[in-house]
Each structure stands twice: as C-alpha cells, then as structure tokens.
Write a protein that holds these residues in place. Structure first.
Motif, short mmCIF file in Angstrom:
data_model
loop_
_atom_site.label_atom_id
_atom_site.label_comp_id
_atom_site.label_asym_id
_atom_site.label_seq_id
_atom_site.Cartn_x
_atom_site.Cartn_y
_atom_site.Cartn_z
N LEU A 274 -3.59 -3.22 2.95
CA LEU A 274 -4.39 -3.94 3.93
C LEU A 274 -5.82 -4.01 3.41
CD1 LEU A 274 -2.76 -2.17 6.95
CD2 LEU A 274 -2.69 -4.63 6.56
N ALA A 275 -6.27 -5.21 3.07
CA ALA A 275 -7.53 -5.38 2.35
C ALA A 275 -8.75 -4.88 3.11
CB ALA A 275 -7.71 -6.86 1.99
N ALA A 276 -8.74 -4.97 4.43
CA ALA A 276 -9.91 -4.59 5.22
C ALA A 276 -9.93 -3.10 5.56
CB ALA A 276 -9.96 -5.41 6.51
N TYR A 277 -8.90 -2.36 5.19
CA TYR A 277 -8.78 -0.95 5.62
C TYR A 277 -9.62 -0.02 4.76
CZ TYR A 277 -6.47 3.15 7.62
OH TYR A 277 -6.22 4.32 8.29
N GLY A 278 -9.43 -0.09 3.44
CA GLY A 278 -10.15 0.79 2.53
C GLY A 278 -9.98 0.30 1.11
N ARG A 279 -10.81 0.79 0.22
CA ARG A 279 -10.73 0.38 -1.19
C ARG A 279 -9.64 1.17 -1.89
NH1 ARG A 279 -15.52 -1.39 -5.12
NH2 ARG A 279 -14.35 -1.54 -7.08
N VAL A 280 -8.86 0.49 -2.70
CA VAL A 280 -7.72 1.10 -3.38
C VAL A 280 -7.92 1.03 -4.90
CG1 VAL A 280 -5.22 1.02 -3.77
CG2 VAL A 280 -6.16 0.43 -1.51
N GLU A 281 -7.68 2.15 -5.57
CA GLU A 281 -7.53 2.20 -7.01
C GLU A 281 -6.14 2.73 -7.32
OE1 GLU A 281 -10.83 3.83 -9.57
OE2 GLU A 281 -11.55 4.43 -7.59
N LEU A 282 -5.57 2.29 -8.42
CA LEU A 282 -4.28 2.78 -8.86
C LEU A 282 -4.44 3.40 -10.24
CD1 LEU A 282 -1.97 -0.18 -7.74
CD2 LEU A 282 -2.36 2.00 -6.57
N ILE A 283 -4.18 4.71 -10.33
CA ILE A 283 -4.34 5.45 -11.58
C ILE A 283 -2.96 5.78 -12.13
CG2 ILE A 283 -5.21 7.58 -12.62
CD1 ILE A 283 -7.43 7.58 -10.60
N SER A 284 -2.71 5.40 -13.36
CA SER A 284 -1.40 5.61 -13.97
C SER A 284 -1.02 7.08 -13.96
CB SER A 284 -1.40 5.08 -15.41
OG SER A 284 -0.15 5.28 -16.02
N ALA A 285 0.21 7.37 -13.48
CA ALA A 285 0.71 8.74 -13.42
C ALA A 285 1.78 8.99 -14.48
CB ALA A 285 1.26 9.05 -12.02
N TYR A 286 2.88 8.25 -14.40
CA TYR A 286 3.94 8.37 -15.40
C TYR A 286 4.94 7.22 -15.22
CZ TYR A 286 6.79 10.39 -11.61
OH TYR A 286 7.46 10.60 -10.43
N ASP A 287 5.78 7.01 -16.22
CA ASP A 287 6.88 6.04 -16.14
C ASP A 287 8.18 6.82 -15.99
OD1 ASP A 287 5.09 4.03 -16.51
OD2 ASP A 287 5.61 3.63 -18.60
N ASP A 288 9.10 6.27 -15.19
CA ASP A 288 10.39 6.95 -15.04
C ASP A 288 11.53 6.19 -15.73
OD1 ASP A 288 10.94 4.79 -13.41
OD2 ASP A 288 11.30 5.96 -11.59
N GLY A 289 11.15 5.25 -16.57
CA GLY A 289 12.15 4.46 -17.30
C GLY A 289 12.45 3.13 -16.65
N GLU A 290 12.41 3.10 -15.32
CA GLU A 290 12.69 1.87 -14.57
C GLU A 290 11.43 1.24 -14.01
OE1 GLU A 290 15.40 3.02 -11.54
OE2 GLU A 290 17.07 3.37 -12.90
N ALA A 291 10.41 2.03 -13.80
CA ALA A 291 9.17 1.54 -13.20
C ALA A 291 8.02 2.45 -13.62
CB ALA A 291 9.30 1.51 -11.67
N SER A 292 6.81 1.99 -13.27
CA SER A 292 5.61 2.78 -13.52
C SER A 292 5.12 3.35 -12.19
CB SER A 292 4.52 1.91 -14.15
OG SER A 292 4.89 1.48 -15.45
N LEU A 293 4.72 4.62 -12.22
CA LEU A 293 4.20 5.28 -11.03
C LEU A 293 2.69 5.41 -11.16
CD1 LEU A 293 6.31 6.23 -8.88
CD2 LEU A 293 7.27 6.07 -11.17
N TYR A 294 1.98 5.04 -10.10
CA TYR A 294 0.53 5.12 -10.06
C TYR A 294 0.10 5.96 -8.84
CZ TYR A 294 0.37 1.16 -13.34
OH TYR A 294 0.53 0.34 -14.42
N GLU A 295 -0.92 6.78 -9.04
CA GLU A 295 -1.46 7.52 -7.91
C GLU A 295 -2.48 6.66 -7.17
OE1 GLU A 295 -4.00 11.52 -6.67
OE2 GLU A 295 -3.40 11.23 -8.77
N ILE A 296 -2.44 6.75 -5.84
CA ILE A 296 -3.40 6.01 -5.01
C ILE A 296 -4.69 6.80 -4.87
CG2 ILE A 296 -3.84 5.02 -2.74
CD1 ILE A 296 -0.80 4.86 -2.34
N VAL A 297 -5.79 6.16 -5.20
CA VAL A 297 -7.13 6.70 -4.96
C VAL A 297 -7.79 5.76 -3.96
CG1 VAL A 297 -9.40 7.15 -5.97
CG2 VAL A 297 -7.32 7.82 -7.20
N GLY A 298 -8.31 6.31 -2.88
CA GLY A 298 -8.84 5.46 -1.82
C GLY A 298 -10.26 5.80 -1.41
N THR A 299 -10.98 4.80 -0.93
CA THR A 299 -12.33 4.96 -0.40
C THR A 299 -12.37 4.39 1.01
OG1 THR A 299 -13.41 4.85 -2.57
CG2 THR A 299 -14.75 4.26 -0.65
N SER A 300 -12.78 5.20 1.96
CA SER A 300 -12.78 4.76 3.36
C SER A 300 -13.90 3.75 3.60
CB SER A 300 -12.96 5.97 4.28
OG SER A 300 -14.14 6.70 3.95
N TYR A 301 -13.61 2.79 4.47
CA TYR A 301 -14.59 1.78 4.85
C TYR A 301 -15.23 2.05 6.20
CZ TYR A 301 -13.00 -1.52 1.17
OH TYR A 301 -12.69 -2.16 -0.02
#
Length: 439
Positions: A274-301
């Motif tokens: 939700l674009a108006a809720y908070g700022r989102v960053e996605l930091i690469s965590a690991y791949d499981d072979g089928e997809a890439s996993l990213y950790e959510i980093v957020g900033t409150s608005y």
C-alpha cells in the motif's frame, strides 16, 4: 457493561479511530494513492519520507546518531535496539499518544507508542479495503472474530467458546478452544450469528477451514460477504480453500505492530504494498532455488509519536528470481505484485553446528491429511513436528513430512512427528510456525 456504557465507549472509540477531519483527509489520500502512476507514487514516497525524517531527527535516536536528512544515510534499525530502549525513537506530539506493544512472536517484544494520526490511518486502511472488496461499512457490519481474544480459560472446554460483544455486532470466538471436537459447534454458532464478515488470524482460519471443510462446503455461511485475515502469514492454499468453500473474497492483509508498511492480496500469490502506508525497501536474503527471498525494511509515514526509519521487520517476501532494480521499485510502490510474505527471519531451527536452517514453512507443502503443522525445537539434536490431523492423515502423510523435512534438515537432527489436538499458541493467540527452546 450496560447499554449506556457501551454506547459511550463505542462513540469514544469511533471518535478516536475515525476522528472527524483527520479521517476524511487520510481516506482521500488513500483513495488517490491507489490510482497514482509510478512518478506520482515516487513523489508521494519522497514527500512522506521527508516528513518522517524531519520528525525523527528530533528523537534521541536521531540526535545521538548525528544523522543527516538524506534517507539512505540512516542505518538499518534493528528490533533488538528498539526493544532494549523503546524511548530511543520517541517524539513529542500535541495529542497524547496511545501505548501499544508487539506480541513477541519473533522473540523480541517491543513497547510501542502511536500518535492519533497513526491510529486513524490504520482504521482508514481497514475501512477502505473492506469497502472496496465487499461494499461493507466496517463500522456497522456484523463481524465474527476468530483471533487472539480471551473468552475464558483455555482449560475450560465447556461451551460456549464465544461471546457476543455488547451491541450485538461482534461475535468474539476463542481460537484457544478450536479443534476437531469443537469445530461443529463453532460453525453452528457462527452461522446462527449470521456475520457479514469473518475477521481471523490465519492460523485460526487454517484450522477452521480444514477441520470444517465438509460442513462449510455443504451449507456455507448465509449472508457472508468477506473474510479478512491479518496479523500472521496466510498460506495461499488456505486462502484458496476458504474462498472456494464460502464463495467470498478473502483479504490477506500483512502489517506489523510497528506499523511501518502494509500489503494485501485478494488473489493467492498476488500481494500489493500500500503506497500511502509506509516506505518499503527490499533487501536480498537468500534464494531457495525456485524464488528469491527479500527482507522487508520499512519506514513509517504516520506515527509522529515514534517515527521508525529503515526498520528491519524480519519478515521475508517471495519474488521471482532475477528481478531488476526498476521492477523491485515498482513492487515497493505497489504497482507490481509479490508472491507473498514467506515468514520471518526468526522462523528457523538451529543445527548442532550453529547454522540457521530456513524454509521450515515448506515442510507442510503437498502433504495430505494436515490441518495445521508446527515445529518445536527443544534441543540442537532434535525437533518435534506437531500435526493437527485430518481424517485422511496416515503413513503417506508421515512419509511426505519426513521427505520434505530432510530436504531442509540434516541427519544430525532427529525428527519426531506427533499428532496433537491443537498447536501451541502465544499469549496473544498467535500460532508461530516454529518455536525454538534453544538459542
């Protein structure tokens, strides 16, 4: 509580959570943001980020770190730091803030403070999503609740396992008492109440859906228009099953007690921030072979009482492998979907040699006869897999669990499978997929 007291409480709650003026302004922004182009969303992100940074610079955290205003110069904010010193990110507000806290399901409970605007914005988001996907007014809708509410002692298995909230528009049901022997009475009570919406923890919905599958498919729930699942990770299969059984939309809502960002899905595997809720960053965590996993980093608005900048949520999202920077930005701004919240960084078990073994949520995938599964690690050398079984649970199910587990867990860890009536829940009523008793 008498009728007069309830009316006063209800009016007071509505005035706070839907404060006139503030509520209207925020709802208009939410509606406008959902139709914005990429450039408009970037501009909104930058403007709201600057607003948060200006407030955060006045907090002890901002002053002590001698931070500059540029967003990317702020370090990642760890849960542990905030937990150890909850006053670090506090700012003064004209209106007294509200106290809150996390449930501690990640092992790091945090004392939180929320400004009036943050409380109103959260309510506006829920009102918007409910109205958009069902046409219901959440303020007046009849809602059956199956979350973490305490109805009575978990040891008391006598009926009823629910209570009617004063005013008659909420049926509060106890997740602690939901199992194979009580599912019939739960369904009967909810049908008699005739809710327009179910508001649930995903772990409770999983048991409710799978144990009550036959009854729900046969008779449904008359008048039901929506299922809203929040506060935990919702399995896409469960979402699809309940949608098929009840023929209503299922909103899979993702957020955190820290209120730094949020997303939702109405189709399994298609989540949008939700674009108006908070700022989102996605930091690469690991791949499981089928997809890439990213950790959510957020900033409150919206939380002027406790502005959190680049807060590490510990939650992981699943995306196709090989996405570029432009595509990732479009995901963070809510224009492209992600496949779902995969779990938390804390959803791992420990190996005897100290490794963190992730992907435990995948052990239940494709296994027949399971209503719910939870992993308990009592020592470095062993785990217990607790299974709430369905009627068709058997040797094939056990073999599938072991086969899936051994793809993630080395032979140095013994695996014991136990069938249980219900999984372990926290004090807040949540059911973590992994419980570690060792660190």
């Amino acid at each position: 509580m008498g009728a007069t007291a309830y009316l006063k409480n209800s009016i007071a709650e509505s005035l706070v959570r839907r404060t006139p003026g503030i509520y209207t302004r925020l709802m208009k922004l939410i509606l406008r943001s959902e139709t914005m182009s990429l450039d408009e969303r970037r501009a909104l992100r930058d403007a709201l980020t600057d607003r948060t940074l200006n407030i955060a610079l006045a907090t002890p955290y901002g002053r002590t770190m001698a931070m500059k205003a540029a967003y990317d110069q702020w370090p990642l904010l760890e849960k542990e730091l905030l937990s150890q010193n909850p006053h670090l990110c506090l700012a003064r507000t004209l209106v007294p803030p509200a106290a809150a806290s996390t449930g501690g399901t990640t092992g790091v409970p945090i004392a939180l403070t929320r400004s009036l605007e943050a409380v109103v914005f959260e309510q506006a988001i829920f009102d918007y999503l409910v109205r958009r996907h069902s046409g219901l007014d959440l303020k007046t809708a009849r809602v059956a609740v199956l979350r973490g509410d305490t109805v009575k002692s978990p040891d008391d298995m006598s009926e009823p396992h629910w209570r009617l909230h004063p005013g008659g528009r909420r049926l509060i049901c106890s997740s602690y008492h939901l199992n194979a022997s009580t599912i019939g009475s739960f369904i009967e009570a909810i049908r008699s109440f005739q809710p327009q919406m179910l508001w649930v923890y995903p772990s409770s919905l999983e048991v409710f859906t799978r144990l009550g599958a036959a009854a729900l498919k046969e008779g449904g729930i008359a008048g039901l228009k929506l299922v809203l699942a929040s506060s935990e990770v919702l399995d896409a299969n469960v979402s699809g099953e309940i949608s098929d059984a009840l023929q209503v939309p299922v909103i899979d809502y993702y957020g955190q007690a820290e209120r730094v960002c949020a997303s939702h899905a109405v189709r399994p595997g298609e989540h949008y921030f939700l674009a108006a809720y908070g700022r989102v960053e996605l930091i690469s965590a690991y791949d499981d072979g089928e997809a890439s996993l990213y950790e959510i980093v957020g900033t409150s608005y919206w939380n002027a009482a406790q502005p959190l900048v680049r807060f590490r949520t510990g939650d992981l999202v699943r995306l196709p492998c090989g996405m570029g920077a432009d595509e990732l930005e479009a995901v963070t701004l809510g224009l492209l979907p992600f496949q779902g919240v995969e779990g938390r960084r804390s959803d791992y078990i420990l190996s005897p040699d100290g490794r963190h073994l992730n992907g435990m949520n995948q052990i239940a995938r494709g296994v027949p006869g399971i209503a719910q599964l939870q992993i308990i690690q009592k020592s470095l050398a062993s785990i217990e897999v607790h299974v709430v079984p369905l009627k068709d649970f058997g040797e094939k199910s056990t073999d599938s669990i072991l086969a899936n587990a051994r793809q993630k867990i080395p032979s140095s860890i013994d695996i014991t499978i136990r069938t249980v009536d219900s999984v372990t829940r926290t004090k807040s009523g949540k059911a973590p997929p992994v419980i570690r008793m060792v660190e």
